[in-house]
Design a protein around this motif. Structure first.
Motif, short mmCIF file in Angstrom:
data_model
loop_
_atom_site.label_atom_id
_atom_site.label_comp_id
_atom_site.label_asym_id
_atom_site.label_seq_id
_atom_site.Cartn_x
_atom_site.Cartn_y
_atom_site.Cartn_z
N UNK A 168 2.86 -15.57 -6.07
CA UNK A 168 1.93 -14.44 -6.15
C UNK A 168 1.41 -14.07 -4.77
N UNK A 169 1.13 -15.09 -3.95
CA UNK A 169 0.69 -14.81 -2.59
C UNK A 169 1.77 -14.07 -1.80
N UNK A 170 3.04 -14.46 -2.02
CA UNK A 170 4.14 -13.79 -1.33
C UNK A 170 4.22 -12.31 -1.73
N UNK A 171 3.96 -12.03 -3.01
CA UNK A 171 3.97 -10.63 -3.46
C UNK A 171 2.87 -9.84 -2.76
N UNK A 172 1.71 -10.48 -2.57
CA UNK A 172 0.63 -9.82 -1.84
C UNK A 172 1.04 -9.56 -0.39
N UNK A 173 1.70 -10.54 0.22
CA UNK A 173 2.13 -10.39 1.61
C UNK A 173 3.13 -9.24 1.77
N UNK A 174 4.02 -9.07 0.80
CA UNK A 174 4.98 -7.97 0.87
C UNK A 174 4.27 -6.62 0.78
N UNK A 175 3.29 -6.53 -0.11
CA UNK A 175 2.50 -5.29 -0.21
C UNK A 175 1.77 -5.02 1.10
N UNK A 212 2.71 -5.97 4.10
CA UNK A 212 3.68 -5.54 5.11
C UNK A 212 4.01 -4.06 4.94
N UNK A 213 4.17 -3.62 3.69
CA UNK A 213 4.44 -2.20 3.43
C UNK A 213 3.28 -1.33 3.89
N UNK A 214 2.05 -1.80 3.61
CA UNK A 214 0.87 -1.02 3.99
C UNK A 214 0.73 -0.94 5.50
N UNK A 215 1.12 -2.01 6.20
CA UNK A 215 0.96 -2.06 7.66
C UNK A 215 2.12 -1.39 8.40
N UNK A 228 -1.97 0.32 10.04
CA UNK A 228 -3.29 0.00 9.49
C UNK A 228 -3.23 0.06 7.96
N UNK A 229 -4.33 -0.33 7.32
CA UNK A 229 -4.43 -0.33 5.86
C UNK A 229 -5.55 0.63 5.47
N UNK A 230 -5.20 1.68 4.75
CA UNK A 230 -6.21 2.65 4.34
C UNK A 230 -6.88 2.22 3.04
N UNK A 231 -7.82 3.07 2.57
CA UNK A 231 -8.59 2.71 1.38
C UNK A 231 -7.70 2.53 0.16
N UNK A 232 -6.79 3.48 -0.08
CA UNK A 232 -5.94 3.41 -1.27
C UNK A 232 -5.07 2.15 -1.25
N UNK A 233 -4.52 1.83 -0.09
CA UNK A 233 -3.71 0.61 0.02
C UNK A 233 -4.55 -0.64 -0.18
N UNK A 234 -5.79 -0.60 0.29
CA UNK A 234 -6.66 -1.77 0.12
C UNK A 234 -7.00 -1.99 -1.35
N UNK A 235 -7.12 -0.91 -2.13
CA UNK A 235 -7.39 -1.05 -3.57
C UNK A 235 -6.20 -1.72 -4.25
N UNK A 236 -4.97 -1.28 -3.91
CA UNK A 236 -3.79 -1.92 -4.49
C UNK A 236 -3.68 -3.39 -4.11
N UNK A 237 -3.98 -3.71 -2.85
CA UNK A 237 -3.95 -5.11 -2.42
C UNK A 237 -5.04 -5.93 -3.11
#
Length: 695
Positions: free
Chosen positions: A260-267, A269-272, A276-285
């Protein structure tokens, strides 16, 4: 004497009785006459109906915020408003527009909707505004705590300056003082007193959102949430290590959690990918990390390892975020950034979250249940941002028309012996963007850095929630959705007239359009033809630009003198006022766009222009860089080819070759080739200036 007095009293009584009967008969006759002489109610104007519909939406939003409406009641009221709007659109599509009967029916529908709003505001479902009974006013505390958390989040992310924070904190203290004074009697409030405090809190919420989005601090639209995501990931890693250490999770279970942590890391990487990580990406993370923590929480409480006891979260953190999301919806209803249908959708989703909370909170809200509710609210935040950020806006029962310009005064006539030509009037249609100048959620719809996961929550580092669970402080994106000031107001250009007699100036107006004024030329010795002498000037046709700029074209031929003729009076017969004429008159009475609306539109346009220019310059820079690199690569190839050719020539001249006829290369020759290439490369042209500047 006694008998005489008694007889006199009886006479007076009889006389009074007769007078009373006579008065009653007169009153009855008067009432009958009044009933027969009552005039029919005047046809309501379109502007009045529109204003009433806007007011009712504002009342619905206010009732939801002060809790006199439940979420279901708000949905019912908006559903009725949607039906009224559908009827208004239906009658507008009729040939000739709505009739007087249609407008009266629409008025009755709005009157019944007003009665519904009043009835729902004074029943027992929400707080009863007509009641004087004491209530605890718990919702006030929830809103106050949420506003305080948003101020703290603004200080933390830099969107609030120190001075702004001091003003906002002082405002909260002042409202708290008002509440304390109202509670002096028995510690409770009446529904009316609670509404007073809630109204003040709503103003304070608007002030917080405005301060966090005014540009004086960090721009929330460009805020990078990467640090808060990293903090939460580090806390989860620490929580997993602690679980392995105490034996509350097996090795197989730990591998599942790490997946599960690896899935978060992949998300992440896509966001970055863009840096940077915007608000919408931070909500998904946040949702992904919540799912990982829910798994970790459940695995530590099964029978596979050491079983840990449940940990509980105060439900007030859920209520605080829900109140913030409800505030965002009420602002959208009030400002028109959501339609009636969209408002019903959002309120229905909020109600489903409330139903889930009521189900989970029984027996206490565990950490896993709290995170489940956070995920539901994350989904709502994204939906709310989409609906309030789209192009759909509530613009009233009827499309808003641009204000009609006043007819131009009669122009002075020019002299001439011949009649001039007649210029037809050109009508320019007006364009109205009827959105609200400063709508949107701004920073209102999110969880804030301190909402739901603070130290008091018991989640700290060991619980792995970090400082920003619940996803940022800026849902709603942008301060200026749907700006539109009335474009294309176009004043009619005055037309010139020629000849010894001035022409009449005529204007033609229509619903939603502004017609230019054409002038009719005066007649000379021969109407419409040219003869000897000076030639009259042609009329000027006014044009209206759809972009909002007013232009007036003028064309004159021949010699024009300064002599002015007396204006011609045109007699117009009075006609009975129709619904179309009434609508036309109302359009003329519309006010011009306000300064804030114009400023908001200009600001939005400026931002869009700046983004486009920045993108264009970056694209141009990348093109120049690529061309420059290709040039250098080709130049390097040419240098080596020249060096090889020179070396081969030298070898042939010296007669050095191997068994296959190829030239022999010794160390001295290689050194010369390398030296030649190095010297040639050192004198390369520098990188283009534009690349350095934009990069």
């Amino acid at each position: 004497m006694i008998q005489n007095v008694s007889s006199s009293a009886a006479s007076v009584a009889a006389l009074n009785s007769a007078n009373a009967k006579s008065a009653a008969a007169a009153n009855q006759k008067t009432n009958t006459n009044q009933q027969t002489t009552v005039t029919k109610k005047a046809v309501p104007s379109i502007s009045e109906l529109n204003a009433q519909a806007f007011l009712q939406r504002q009342q619905i939003g206010a009732a939801l915020y002060d809790r006199s409406f439940t979420l279901n009641e708000g949905s019912r009221a908006l559903t009725r408003q949607d039906a009224i709007q559908a009827y208004a659109e239906q009658i507008q599509m009729k040939d000739g527009g709505p009739t007087a009967k249609d407008l009266r029916i629409l008025q009755r529908k709005l009157d019944r909707a007003a009665a519904q709003i009043d009835r729902l505001s004074n029943n027992a479902a929400g707080i009863n505004l007509s009641s004087v009974a004491g209530i605890d006013g718990r919702d006030i505390d929830i809103v106050q705590e949420n506003l305080t958390a948003r101020i703290n989040a603004g200080i933390k992310d830099g969107s609030l300056t120190d001075e702004e924070a001091k003003v906002l904190v002082a405002q909260q203290d002042e409202i708290a003082g008002i509440e304390a004074k109202l509670r002096e009697t028995d510690g409770k409030l009446t529904a009316g007193e609670m509404k007073q405090v809630m109204d003040q809190l709503r103003k304070a919420a608007d002030a917080i959102n405005q301060a966090r989005n005014n540009g004086s601090g960090v721009n929330l639209g460009t805020y990078d949430y990467a640090n808060s995501v990293n903090d939460r990931q580090a806390a989860l890693e620490k929580q997993l290590d602690q679980a392995i250490k105490v034996g509350s999770i097996t090795a197989e279970e730990a591998d599942a959690v790490r997946a599960q942590f690896d899935a978060v890391n992949k998300l992440e990487e896509q966001a970055l990918a863009n840096g940077n990580i915007n608000w919408r990406e931070s909500v998904g993370l946040s949702t992904a990390m919540n799912n990982a923590e829910i798994m970790l929480y459940d695995l530590q409480r099964n029978d596979a390892g050491v079983k840990l006891a449940d940990s509980y979260v105060d439900v007030k953190y859920v209520d605080q975020r829900q109140s913030q999301q409800l505030e965002s919806v009420t602002r959208g209803i009030d400002k028109g950034t959501v339609t009636n249908e969209e408002g019903v959708t959002l309120l229905t989703d909020l109600q489903s979250i409330q139903n889930l909370e009521d189900k989970l909170v029984s027996g206490g809200l565990t950490r896993a249940e709290y995170l489940q509710l956070q995920n539901e609210m994350n989904d709502f935040s994204l939906l709310n941002a989409d609906l309030q950020g789209n192009k759909d806006r509530y613009t009233g029962l009827f499309p808003v028309a641009a204000p009609a310009s006043a007819p131009a005064p009669a122009p002075a006539a020019s002299s001439g012996s011949t009649g001039g030509s007649t210029a037809p009037a050109s009508s320019g249609s007006t364009v109205v963007d009827s959105g609200v100048a400063a709508s949107g959620n701004g920073a209102a719809n999110g969880n804030g850095a301190a909402n739901g996961n603070g130290a008091a929550n018991g989640n700290g580092a060991a619980n792995g929630n970090g400082a920003a669970n619940g996803n940022g402080a800026a849902n709603g994106n942008g301060a200026a959705n749907g700006n539109g000031a009335a474009n294309g107001n176009g004043a009619a250009a005055s037309g010139g007239s020629s000849g010894s007699t001035s022409g009449a100036t005529g204007t033609t107006s229509g619903s939603g359009t502004t017609s230019g004024a054409g002038s009719t030329s005066g007649s000379g010795s021969t109407a419409g033809t040219s003869s000897s002498g000076s030639t009259g000037s042609s009329g000027n046709a006014g044009s209206t630009a759809s972009s909002g700029s007013n232009t007036a074209s003028s064309a004159s031929s021949g010699t024009v003198t300064n002599e002015a003729a007396a204006p011609t009076t045109v007699k117009v017969e009075a006609k009975p006022e129709s619904v179309a004429a009434q609508e036309q008159a109302e359009v003329k009475a519309e006010t011009a766009p306000t300064i804030p609306q114009i400023n908001a539109e200009l600001s939005d346009t400026k931002n869009i222009f700046g983004d486009l220019m920045t993108k264009m310059m970056r694209d141009r820079t990348n093109d120049v860089r690529d061309s420059h690199k290709n040039f250098l690569d080709k130049a390097d190839e040419r240098r080596h080819e020249a060096a090889e050719k020179s070396a081969k020539h030298d070898d042939q001249s010296h007669g050095k070759s191997d068994a296959f006829g190829l030239s022999v290369r010794d160390a001295d020759r290689e050194a010369k080739v390398a030296s030649y290439a190095s010297v040639a490369k050192s004198v390369e042209a520098p990188a283009p200036v534009i690349a350095k500047k934009v990069a």
